[in-house]
Motif scaffolding. Structure first.
Motif, PDB file in Angstrom:
ATOM      1  N   THR A  77     107.399  15.630  12.937  1.00 36.47           N
ATOM      2  CA  THR A  77     107.785  15.221  14.190  1.00 36.47           C
ATOM      3  C   THR A  77     109.055  15.917  14.391  1.00 36.47           C
ATOM      4  O   THR A  77     109.373  17.111  15.863  1.00 36.47           O
ATOM      5  N   ALA A 123     105.461  15.300  18.672  1.00 36.59           N
ATOM      6  CA  ALA A 123     104.250  15.073  17.366  1.00 36.59           C
ATOM      7  C   ALA A 123     102.558  14.997  17.793  1.00 36.59           C
ATOM      8  O   ALA A 123     102.089  15.311  16.567  1.00 36.59           O
ATOM      9  N   LEU A 124     102.437  15.560  19.018  1.00 35.67           N
ATOM     10  CA  LEU A 124     101.181  15.808  19.811  1.00 35.67           C
ATOM     11  C   LEU A 124     100.626  17.428  18.922  1.00 35.67           C
ATOM     12  O   LEU A 124      99.466  17.422  17.894  1.00 35.67           O
ATOM     13  N   SER A 125     101.509  18.276  18.955  1.00 36.11           N
ATOM     14  CA  SER A 125     101.612  19.553  18.158  1.00 36.11           C
ATOM     15  C   SER A 125     100.896  18.791  16.917  1.00 36.11           C
ATOM     16  O   SER A 125     100.481  19.898  16.014  1.00 36.11           O
ATOM     17  N   ASP A 179     105.430  11.424   8.992  1.00 32.43           N
ATOM     18  CA  ASP A 179     105.175  11.122  10.473  1.00 32.43           C
ATOM     19  C   ASP A 179     106.688  11.787  11.443  1.00 32.43           C
ATOM     20  O   ASP A 179     106.500  12.261  12.401  1.00 32.43           O
ATOM     21  N   PRO A 201      99.047  10.878  16.388  1.00 28.86           N
ATOM     22  CA  PRO A 201      99.835   9.631  17.302  1.00 28.86           C
ATOM     23  C   PRO A 201     100.714   8.614  17.796  1.00 28.86           C
ATOM     24  O   PRO A 201     101.683   8.647  16.763  1.00 28.86           O
ATOM     25  N   VAL A 202     101.155   8.788  18.676  1.00 25.52           N
ATOM     26  CA  VAL A 202     103.009   8.528  19.191  1.00 25.52           C
ATOM     27  C   VAL A 202     102.259   8.035  20.837  1.00 25.52           C
ATOM     28  O   VAL A 202     101.781   8.345  21.916  1.00 25.52           O
ATOM     29  N   LYS A 203     102.852   6.635  20.913  1.00 28.67           N
ATOM     30  CA  LYS A 203     103.216   6.283  22.648  1.00 28.67           C
ATOM     31  C   LYS A 203     103.773   7.173  23.794  1.00 28.67           C
ATOM     32  O   LYS A 203     105.193   6.951  22.693  1.00 28.67           O
ATOM     33  N   ASP A 204     103.714   7.458  24.268  1.00 30.49           N
ATOM     34  CA  ASP A 204     104.406   8.461  25.020  1.00 30.49           C
ATOM     35  C   ASP A 204     105.029   7.003  26.387  1.00 30.49           C
ATOM     36  O   ASP A 204     104.663   6.645  26.984  1.00 30.49           O
ATOM     37  N   GLY A 227      98.854  16.705  15.871  1.00 33.73           N
ATOM     38  CA  GLY A 227      98.349  15.731  16.028  1.00 33.73           C
ATOM     39  C   GLY A 227      98.489  14.587  14.851  1.00 33.73           C
ATOM     40  O   GLY A 227      97.553  13.109  14.180  1.00 33.73           O
ATOM     41  N   VAL A 274     107.231  14.319  22.048  1.00 34.48           N
ATOM     42  CA  VAL A 274     106.203  13.231  22.027  1.00 34.48           C
ATOM     43  C   VAL A 274     104.814  15.059  21.962  1.00 34.48           C
ATOM     44  O   VAL A 274     104.714  14.472  21.270  1.00 34.48           O
ATOM     45  N   ASP A 275     105.828  16.222  22.952  1.00 35.50           N
ATOM     46  CA  ASP A 275     104.503  17.294  22.520  1.00 35.50           C
ATOM     47  C   ASP A 275     105.104  17.276  20.599  1.00 35.50           C
ATOM     48  O   ASP A 275     103.972  17.928  21.070  1.00 35.50           O
TER      49      ASP A 275
END
Length: 251
Positions: free
Chosen positions: A241, A148-150, A237, A154-157, A152, A145-146
């Motif tokens: 990731t 993907a967010l790093s 993506d 979007p990811v469903k946690d 930018g 999760v981190d």
């Protein structure tokens, strides 16, 4: 013997990771037969990782005929401690539409007839039960999760992965049943892979890419063209990731 702490299981497109240099291919015979494909070893920074094509290379093994036991056993023999599983799925809940990344935290198994455990046969000394309260490793999940967010992305946690038998897609009624059961996404390769990883004490996480709305979630039928377009849109993506995860984990 080549050693690699982290393994990636998924489609052959994942060998194109930024920063990954493939250097070796090795076959691993196992007590459970042949894995889907030879293991591909590569260098990421200063660390070795290994890649396994779940459906073979070329892609010829359908979900219900993948030798999951041989795959996981071979990875363990190669020195793997944690597994990043990439799975193509259908979206059921509102946040799991096409080209979206999901890192599920729970799993429901609807498969049947698959070789699903290492603990069977006449040679067993005792019955073994493995806890699967949390089918996905918390730290691996958090790291995905981190990562993907790093970047930018979007990811469903979190979410519940419903694993069906395949190779056919589900009926609309089956998807309604899965939704009532609490499933957010549906796929065909999540089990018994997760349970076998637990039996071998491998830390296991799933990065799911939604490639279509599940049956009955749209007016039309599901087409392979639709799935192919979502894969094309989302695989960048996925690769980004995983690269970010490896950078953070391996340094």
């Amino acid at each position: 013997m080549s050693q690699a702490r982290i393994a990636i299981i998924g489609g052959t497109g994942l060998t194109e990771l930024e920063g990954l240099r493939l250097s070796e291919e090795k076959k691993y015979p196992t007590p459970w037969g042949e894995p889907s494909a030879p293991l591909l070893f590569g260098q990421f920074g200063r660390s070795r990782i290994v890649f396994l094509a779940r459906h073979g290379n070329p892609h010829t093994k359908p979900p219900h005929q993948v030798n999951y036991r041989a795959n996981l056993w071979a990875l363990r023999e190669a020195g793997v401690e944690q597994v990043l599983a990439v799975n193509a799925v259908g979206g059921i809940s509102a946040e799991t539409g096409p080209a979206r990344l999901i890192v599920p935290d729970q799993l429901i198994d609807y498969t049947y007839g698959r070789g699903h455990t290492f603990f069977e046969g006449d040679a067993l000394e005792h019955v073994t039960h493995v806890d699967l309260t949390e089918p996905y490793d918390r730290e691996v999940r958090r790291g995905l999760v981190d990562a993907a967010l790093s970047r930018g992305i979007p990811v469903k946690d979190g979410g519940v992965y419903g694993c069906t038998q395949g190779p056919r897609l589900e009926t609309a009624a089956e998807i309604r049943r899965l939704e009532r059961d609490g499933c957010d996404l549906v796929g065909m390769t999540g089990m018994p892979e997760a349970a076998l990883a637990a039996e071998l004490q491998l830390r296991y996480g799933c990065l799911a890419l939604s490639v279509n709305w599940a049956a009955g979630k749209t007016e039309g039928i599901i087409t392979m063209a639709e799935i192919g377009a979502a894969i094309e849109s989302g695989m960048g993506d996925v690769r980004s990731t995983i690269s970010a995860y490896l950078e953070a984990t391996l340094g």
